[in-house]
Design a protein around this motif. Structure first.
Motif, mmCIF file in Angstrom:
data_model
loop_
_atom_site.group_PDB
_atom_site.id
_atom_site.type_symbol
_atom_site.label_atom_id
_atom_site.label_comp_id
_atom_site.label_asym_id
_atom_site.label_seq_id
_atom_site.Cartn_x
_atom_site.Cartn_y
_atom_site.Cartn_z
ATOM 1 N N ASP A 24 0.850 -1.182 0.000
ATOM 2 C CA ASP A 24 0.000 0.000 0.000
ATOM 3 C C ASP A 24 0.892 1.241 0.000
ATOM 4 O O ASP A 24 1.625 1.480 0.966
ATOM 5 C CB ASP A 24 -0.888 -0.027 1.248
ATOM 6 N N PRO A 25 0.870 2.042 -1.060
ATOM 7 C CA PRO A 25 1.769 3.205 -1.131
ATOM 8 C C PRO A 25 1.559 4.215 0.003
ATOM 9 O O PRO A 25 2.513 4.860 0.426
ATOM 10 C CB PRO A 25 1.467 3.831 -2.491
ATOM 11 N N ILE A 26 0.343 4.331 0.509
ATOM 12 C CA ILE A 26 0.092 5.249 1.626
ATOM 13 C C ILE A 26 0.797 4.736 2.875
ATOM 14 O O ILE A 26 1.467 5.494 3.586
ATOM 15 C CB ILE A 26 -1.426 5.412 1.875
ATOM 16 N N HIS A 27 0.677 3.459 3.146
ATOM 17 C CA HIS A 27 1.359 2.883 4.309
ATOM 18 C C HIS A 27 2.871 2.901 4.118
ATOM 19 O O HIS A 27 3.609 3.108 5.084
ATOM 20 C CB HIS A 27 0.845 1.468 4.593
ATOM 21 N N PHE A 28 3.326 2.713 2.896
ATOM 22 C CA PHE A 28 4.759 2.779 2.606
ATOM 23 C C PHE A 28 5.321 4.142 3.006
ATOM 24 O O PHE A 28 6.370 4.232 3.634
ATOM 25 C CB PHE A 28 5.004 2.491 1.119
ATOM 26 N N LEU A 29 4.598 5.204 2.649
ATOM 27 C CA LEU A 29 5.033 6.548 3.036
ATOM 28 C C LEU A 29 4.848 6.794 4.520
ATOM 29 O O LEU A 29 5.750 7.296 5.198
ATOM 30 C CB LEU A 29 4.277 7.604 2.221
ATOM 31 N N GLY A 34 9.202 1.828 5.344
ATOM 32 C CA GLY A 34 9.453 0.601 6.099
ATOM 33 C C GLY A 34 10.259 0.822 7.368
ATOM 34 O O GLY A 34 10.340 -0.057 8.219
ATOM 35 N N SER A 35 10.843 2.002 7.531
ATOM 36 C CA SER A 35 11.666 2.267 8.717
ATOM 37 C C SER A 35 10.847 2.243 10.000
ATOM 38 O O SER A 35 11.378 1.920 11.069
ATOM 39 C CB SER A 35 12.395 3.609 8.577
ATOM 40 N N PRO A 42 11.077 3.114 16.543
ATOM 41 C CA PRO A 42 10.716 3.372 15.143
ATOM 42 C C PRO A 42 10.817 4.849 14.769
ATOM 43 O O PRO A 42 11.161 5.160 13.629
ATOM 44 C CB PRO A 42 9.285 2.850 15.030
ATOM 45 N N GLY A 43 10.579 5.767 15.709
ATOM 46 C CA GLY A 43 10.715 7.189 15.408
ATOM 47 C C GLY A 43 12.142 7.563 15.066
ATOM 48 O O GLY A 43 12.397 8.378 14.177
ATOM 49 N N THR A 44 13.074 6.963 15.762
ATOM 50 C CA THR A 44 14.492 7.205 15.475
ATOM 51 C C THR A 44 14.855 6.657 14.099
ATOM 52 O O THR A 44 15.535 7.319 13.315
ATOM 53 C CB THR A 44 15.375 6.573 16.567
ATOM 54 N N VAL A 96 5.730 7.100 10.880
ATOM 55 C CA VAL A 96 6.900 7.956 11.083
ATOM 56 C C VAL A 96 7.073 9.024 9.998
ATOM 57 O O VAL A 96 8.107 9.698 9.965
ATOM 58 C CB VAL A 96 8.199 7.112 11.220
ATOM 59 N N TRP A 97 6.078 9.202 9.147
ATOM 60 C CA TRP A 97 6.183 10.274 8.146
ATOM 61 C C TRP A 97 6.365 11.621 8.847
ATOM 62 O O TRP A 97 7.066 12.508 8.338
ATOM 63 C CB TRP A 97 4.951 10.301 7.237
ATOM 64 N N ASP A 98 5.754 11.773 10.020
ATOM 65 C CA ASP A 98 5.896 13.011 10.781
ATOM 66 C C ASP A 98 7.344 13.244 11.193
ATOM 67 O O ASP A 98 7.801 14.389 11.238
ATOM 68 C CB ASP A 98 4.963 13.028 11.997
ATOM 69 N N GLU A 99 8.102 12.180 11.462
ATOM 70 C CA GLU A 99 9.521 12.336 11.772
ATOM 71 C C GLU A 99 10.317 12.746 10.534
ATOM 72 O O GLU A 99 11.237 13.547 10.629
ATOM 73 C CB GLU A 99 10.097 11.038 12.362
#
Length: 174
Positions: A24-29, A34-35, A42-44, A96-99
């Motif tokens: 899912d490209p949305i979940h990928f981002l 994947g980080s 996971p935030g780091t 983690v897109w917010d990070e």
């Protein structure tokens, strides 16, 4: 289904945020390519994933870098909201897109060089983890995708201020 240690429980089943990260490209981002699937911190790892993107964006003129960062924030509201709704968990640790965007904000007009990349990374992580006032309050009170993005924007604002102050102290202009 693989489960990460941070997978919250929804009813009788664990929510696995990484089950569809590569489908899912949305979940990928949202999960930072994947980080965010890292079992610890996971935030780091999401912030680490931002560094290669930053290196690609760093040579841009300031106006283009700001535009890219603004677009990342605005699109991030929708991306994070959608992922949170799909997972059934507001601000799941794997999101983690917010990070990624927070690191970009931290690095606005940062001096060039690996030292500043590392200092920006450390400063952003410290403010994102400690959540000094009003970050913690915003994190607790603002929901949805905007809430997920906004507390990291505030943390990045603090990190940016400290980074710029350090740059002012330790860099010279020709």
């Amino acid at each position: 289904m693989n489960q990460t240690p941070s997978s919250p429980i929804q009813g009788n089943k664990a929510v696995n945020p990484c089950a569809r990260v590569f489908r899912d490209p949305i979940h990928f981002l949202a999960l930072g390519f994947g980080s965010g699937c890292a079992p610890k911190a996971p935030g780091t790892f999401g912030t680490l994933a931002a560094i290669p993107l930053y290196l690609l964006a760093q040579p841009l003129p300031l106006w283009a870098y700001l535009l890219l960062t603004t677009i990342g924030f605005i699109v991030g509201i929708w991306i994070c909201d959608r992922a949170a709704r799909d997972l059934g968990v507001h601000d799941h640790p794997a999101i983690v897109w917010d990070e990624v965007v927070g690191y970009f904000v931290t690095m606005i007009a940062a001096p060039a060089g690996w030292l500043w990349i590392v200092i920006g990374f450390v400063l952003f992580r410290v403010f994102d983890i400690l959540k000094p006032w009003p970050i913690r309050r915003a994190d607790q009170r603002i929901g949805g995708g905007f809430g997920i993005m906004f507390d990291d924007l505030l943390a990045a604002g603090y990190a940016w201020l400290v980074l710029q102050a350090l740059a002012g102290l330790f860099t010279t202009t020709p």
